[in-house]
Write a protein that holds these residues in place. Sequence first.
Motif, PDB file in Angstrom:
ATOM      1  N   ARG A 137       3.779 -26.568  19.860  1.00 52.24           N
ATOM      2  CA  ARG A 137       4.041 -25.147  19.633  1.00 52.24           C
ATOM      3  C   ARG A 137       3.991 -24.326  20.918  1.00 52.24           C
ATOM      4  NH1 ARG A 137       0.804 -26.378  15.174  1.00 52.24           N
ATOM      5  NH2 ARG A 137      -1.040 -25.353  16.049  1.00 52.24           N
ATOM      6  N   HIS A 138       3.302 -24.810  21.940  1.00 54.07           N
ATOM      7  CA  HIS A 138       3.255 -24.071  23.205  1.00 54.07           C
ATOM      8  C   HIS A 138       4.571 -24.167  23.976  1.00 54.07           C
ATOM      9  CE1 HIS A 138      -1.044 -23.192  22.997  1.00 54.07           C
ATOM     10  NE2 HIS A 138      -1.232 -24.435  22.588  1.00 54.07           N
ATOM     11  N   GLN A 139       5.380 -25.183  23.665  1.00 53.51           N
ATOM     12  CA  GLN A 139       6.684 -25.371  24.289  1.00 53.51           C
ATOM     13  C   GLN A 139       7.558 -26.140  23.295  1.00 53.51           C
ATOM     14  OE1 GLN A 139       7.508 -28.255  27.593  1.00 53.51           O
ATOM     15  NE2 GLN A 139       7.620 -26.398  28.840  1.00 53.51           N
ATOM     16  N   PRO A 140       8.123 -25.432  22.321  1.00 56.76           N
ATOM     17  CA  PRO A 140       8.793 -26.101  21.207  1.00 56.76           C
ATOM     18  C   PRO A 140       9.928 -27.024  21.626  1.00 56.76           C
ATOM     19  CG  PRO A 140       8.454 -23.771  20.735  1.00 56.76           C
ATOM     20  CD  PRO A 140       8.111 -23.969  22.172  1.00 56.76           C
ATOM     21  N   GLU A 141      10.761 -26.577  22.558  1.00 55.16           N
ATOM     22  CA  GLU A 141      11.865 -27.383  23.061  1.00 55.16           C
ATOM     23  C   GLU A 141      12.359 -26.728  24.336  1.00 55.16           C
ATOM     24  OE1 GLU A 141      15.740 -26.701  20.798  1.00 55.16           O
ATOM     25  OE2 GLU A 141      14.231 -26.247  19.258  1.00 55.16           O
ATOM     26  N   PRO A 142      13.175 -27.428  25.127  1.00 57.79           N
ATOM     27  CA  PRO A 142      13.630 -26.854  26.395  1.00 57.79           C
ATOM     28  C   PRO A 142      14.269 -25.476  26.225  1.00 57.79           C
ATOM     29  CG  PRO A 142      14.172 -29.179  26.314  1.00 57.79           C
ATOM     30  CD  PRO A 142      13.641 -28.814  24.954  1.00 57.79           C
ATOM     31  N   ALA A 143      13.792 -24.541  27.066  1.00 56.22           N
ATOM     32  CA  ALA A 143      14.328 -23.178  27.122  1.00 56.22           C
ATOM     33  C   ALA A 143      14.076 -22.365  25.854  1.00 56.22           C
ATOM     34  CB  ALA A 143      15.816 -23.183  27.457  1.00 56.22           C
ATOM     35  N   VAL A 144      13.125 -22.782  25.014  1.00 57.02           N
ATOM     36  CA  VAL A 144      12.763 -22.033  23.807  1.00 57.02           C
ATOM     37  C   VAL A 144      11.286 -21.670  23.888  1.00 57.02           C
ATOM     38  CG1 VAL A 144      12.512 -22.102  21.303  1.00 57.02           C
ATOM     39  CG2 VAL A 144      14.507 -23.152  22.385  1.00 57.02           C
ATOM     40  N   PHE A 145      10.988 -20.368  23.872  1.00 61.96           N
ATOM     41  CA  PHE A 145       9.607 -19.919  23.927  1.00 61.96           C
ATOM     42  C   PHE A 145       8.928 -20.121  22.580  1.00 61.96           C
ATOM     43  CE2 PHE A 145      11.277 -17.756  27.603  1.00 61.96           C
ATOM     44  CZ  PHE A 145      10.209 -17.752  28.490  1.00 61.96           C
ATOM     45  N   GLY A 146       7.659 -20.519  22.638  1.00 64.32           N
ATOM     46  CA  GLY A 146       6.838 -20.577  21.447  1.00 64.32           C
ATOM     47  C   GLY A 146       6.096 -19.271  21.249  1.00 64.32           C
ATOM     48  N   SER A 147       5.240 -19.233  20.235  1.00 62.07           N
ATOM     49  CA  SER A 147       4.422 -18.061  19.947  1.00 62.07           C
ATOM     50  C   SER A 147       2.992 -18.529  19.703  1.00 62.07           C
ATOM     51  CB  SER A 147       4.961 -17.329  18.709  1.00 62.07           C
ATOM     52  OG  SER A 147       4.168 -16.195  18.411  1.00 62.07           O
ATOM     53  N   THR A 148       2.052 -17.886  20.362  1.00 63.60           N
ATOM     54  CA  THR A 148       0.660 -18.303  20.285  1.00 63.60           C
ATOM     55  C   THR A 148      -0.234 -17.113  19.962  1.00 63.60           C
ATOM     56  OG1 THR A 148       1.007 -20.050  21.930  1.00 63.60           O
ATOM     57  CG2 THR A 148      -1.254 -19.353  21.569  1.00 63.60           C
ATOM     58  N   ARG A 149      -1.175 -17.321  19.046  1.00 56.96           N
ATOM     59  CA  ARG A 149      -2.186 -16.306  18.764  1.00 56.96           C
ATOM     60  C   ARG A 149      -3.388 -16.576  19.658  1.00 56.96           C
ATOM     61  NH1 ARG A 149      -2.638 -12.865  14.690  1.00 56.96           N
ATOM     62  NH2 ARG A 149      -0.949 -13.969  13.601  1.00 56.96           N
ATOM     63  N   VAL A 150      -3.810 -15.566  20.405  1.00 56.21           N
ATOM     64  CA  VAL A 150      -4.888 -15.720  21.374  1.00 56.21           C
ATOM     65  C   VAL A 150      -6.045 -14.789  21.025  1.00 56.21           C
ATOM     66  CG1 VAL A 150      -5.529 -15.566  23.811  1.00 56.21           C
ATOM     67  CG2 VAL A 150      -3.239 -16.341  23.169  1.00 56.21           C
ATOM     68  N   ALA A 151      -7.247 -15.362  20.978  1.00 58.53           N
ATOM     69  CA  ALA A 151      -8.461 -14.566  20.804  1.00 58.53           C
ATOM     70  C   ALA A 151      -9.027 -14.261  22.183  1.00 58.53           C
ATOM     71  CB  ALA A 151      -9.482 -15.335  19.974  1.00 58.53           C
ATOM     72  N   LEU A 152      -9.243 -12.976  22.476  1.00 59.93           N
ATOM     73  CA  LEU A 152      -9.746 -12.537  23.764  1.00 59.93           C
ATOM     74  C   LEU A 152     -11.207 -12.098  23.639  1.00 59.93           C
ATOM     75  CD1 LEU A 152      -6.618 -10.495  24.877  1.00 59.93           C
ATOM     76  CD2 LEU A 152      -7.298 -12.763  25.674  1.00 59.93           C
ATOM     77  N   ARG A 153     -11.984 -12.440  24.645  1.00 53.13           N
ATOM     78  CA  ARG A 153     -13.425 -12.196  24.585  1.00 53.13           C
ATOM     79  C   ARG A 153     -13.737 -10.710  24.667  1.00 53.13           C
ATOM     80  NH1 ARG A 153     -16.770 -14.684  29.331  1.00 53.13           N
ATOM     81  NH2 ARG A 153     -16.486 -12.588  30.229  1.00 53.13           N
ATOM     82  N   GLU A 162      -7.395  -9.635  19.975  1.00 54.39           N
ATOM     83  CA  GLU A 162      -6.465 -10.638  19.465  1.00 54.39           C
ATOM     84  C   GLU A 162      -5.043 -10.197  19.765  1.00 54.39           C
ATOM     85  OE1 GLU A 162      -7.013 -13.092  15.692  1.00 54.39           O
ATOM     86  OE2 GLU A 162      -5.387 -11.744  15.112  1.00 54.39           O
ATOM     87  N   VAL A 163      -4.218 -11.153  20.186  1.00 51.73           N
ATOM     88  CA  VAL A 163      -2.842 -10.834  20.537  1.00 51.73           C
ATOM     89  C   VAL A 163      -1.968 -12.051  20.252  1.00 51.73           C
ATOM     90  CG1 VAL A 163      -3.172 -11.535  22.948  1.00 51.73           C
ATOM     91  CG2 VAL A 163      -1.365  -9.902  22.376  1.00 51.73           C
ATOM     92  N   VAL A 164      -0.744 -11.806  19.813  1.00 51.98           N
ATOM     93  CA  VAL A 164       0.249 -12.866  19.628  1.00 51.98           C
ATOM     94  C   VAL A 164       1.241 -12.758  20.773  1.00 51.98           C
ATOM     95  CG1 VAL A 164       2.033 -13.816  18.133  1.00 51.98           C
ATOM     96  CG2 VAL A 164      -0.045 -12.846  17.131  1.00 51.98           C
ATOM     97  N   VAL A 165       1.439 -13.876  21.487  1.00 54.80           N
ATOM     98  CA  VAL A 165       2.152 -13.816  22.759  1.00 54.80           C
ATOM     99  C   VAL A 165       3.227 -14.901  22.846  1.00 54.80           C
ATOM    100  CG1 VAL A 165       0.195 -12.812  23.992  1.00 54.80           C
ATOM    101  CG2 VAL A 165       0.393 -15.300  23.805  1.00 54.80           C
ATOM    102  N   PRO A 166       4.255 -14.676  23.680  1.00 47.72           N
ATOM    103  CA  PRO A 166       5.253 -15.713  23.935  1.00 47.72           C
ATOM    104  C   PRO A 166       4.734 -16.715  24.966  1.00 47.72           C
ATOM    105  CG  PRO A 166       5.856 -13.699  25.091  1.00 47.72           C
ATOM    106  CD  PRO A 166       4.627 -13.389  24.295  1.00 47.72           C
TER     107      PRO A 166
END
Length: 242
Positions: A141-157, A169-173
Motif C-alpha cells: 500500500r505504500h507503493q501500489p504500483e509504478p508511478a501510482v501514489f498510495g494513501s497512508t493514515r499516519v498517527a502523529l505524536r 492524525e493525517v491521511v497522506v499520499p
Amino acid sequence: MVSNGSDRPIIGISTYVETARWGVWHREAALLPTSYVQAVHRGGGVPVLLPVLPDGPDLSAVDAVVLAGGPDVDPAGYGQPPHHELGPVRPERDAWEVRLLRAALDRDLPVLGVCRGAQVMNVAFGGTLHQHLPELVEHRRHQPEPAVFGSTRVALRAGSRIAAVLGEEVVVPCYHHQAIAEVAAELDVVGRADDGTVEAVELPGRRFAIGVQWHPEEDTVDDRLFAALAAAAREGRGEHRT
C-alpha cells in the motif's frame, strides 16, 4: 542581505541527477518535479533549485532547505549490502544531500526532508533503512504500483512540532518501498503508519527539522507543512543571512 523584494523566504530544494529528454536534447540534467516548486510557492516561499555539486554547499542566500524525494539511498552509506529489490542509486546525490543537510543545520536553517529526504536525514545521523518494506509489512500500500501514489493514515505524536501543524492524525499520499529501520539516536520518531512504518521524524532542539516519509508536495489541498516551513524560514531569515 539578499532580498527578493518581498517577505517570501527563499527555499532551496535539492534536485535529481538523471538523464532526461527535452526538445532535441537527451542528456544528464539537474531536474525536479514541478510539484515541489508549486508547493513551496503555495506555502509562501520562493523556490530555488539546489543541484548536486562536487564541493560544499553555499547556503548564504537561502532561508530553508527541502531534501526532495527520489531514488533509493545507497545501502553502502549505512554499511549494508544491497537487497535484490534495491532500485537504482545515486551515491553522488546521497553524499551531496548529507553535506547539504549538515550545512543547513550548521546555519540553523529550517529543513524539511520528503520521503527519500527523511531517509537521508536518518542515514546522515547513523541510522539504517529497510531496503524493501513489503517484506516487512506484507503489503504494497505504500507503493501500489509504478508511478501510482498510495494513501497512508499516519498517527502523529501529541506535542511534536509536526502535530502542532497537522494535528494528531493525517491521511497522506505516499510512494516508497524503503523506510527508516534503526532510528538515528539524534532523531525522535513522531509519526507512524497503521502498520508501524516510521512516517515522521524530528531533530530535537531545532526550530524546524522534520522528515516525513510521505509526499506532501503531491497534496494540492493541504499546504500546511510547506506553509509552516516558510513561516519558520521567515522568522529566522534575519539571523543567518549575511
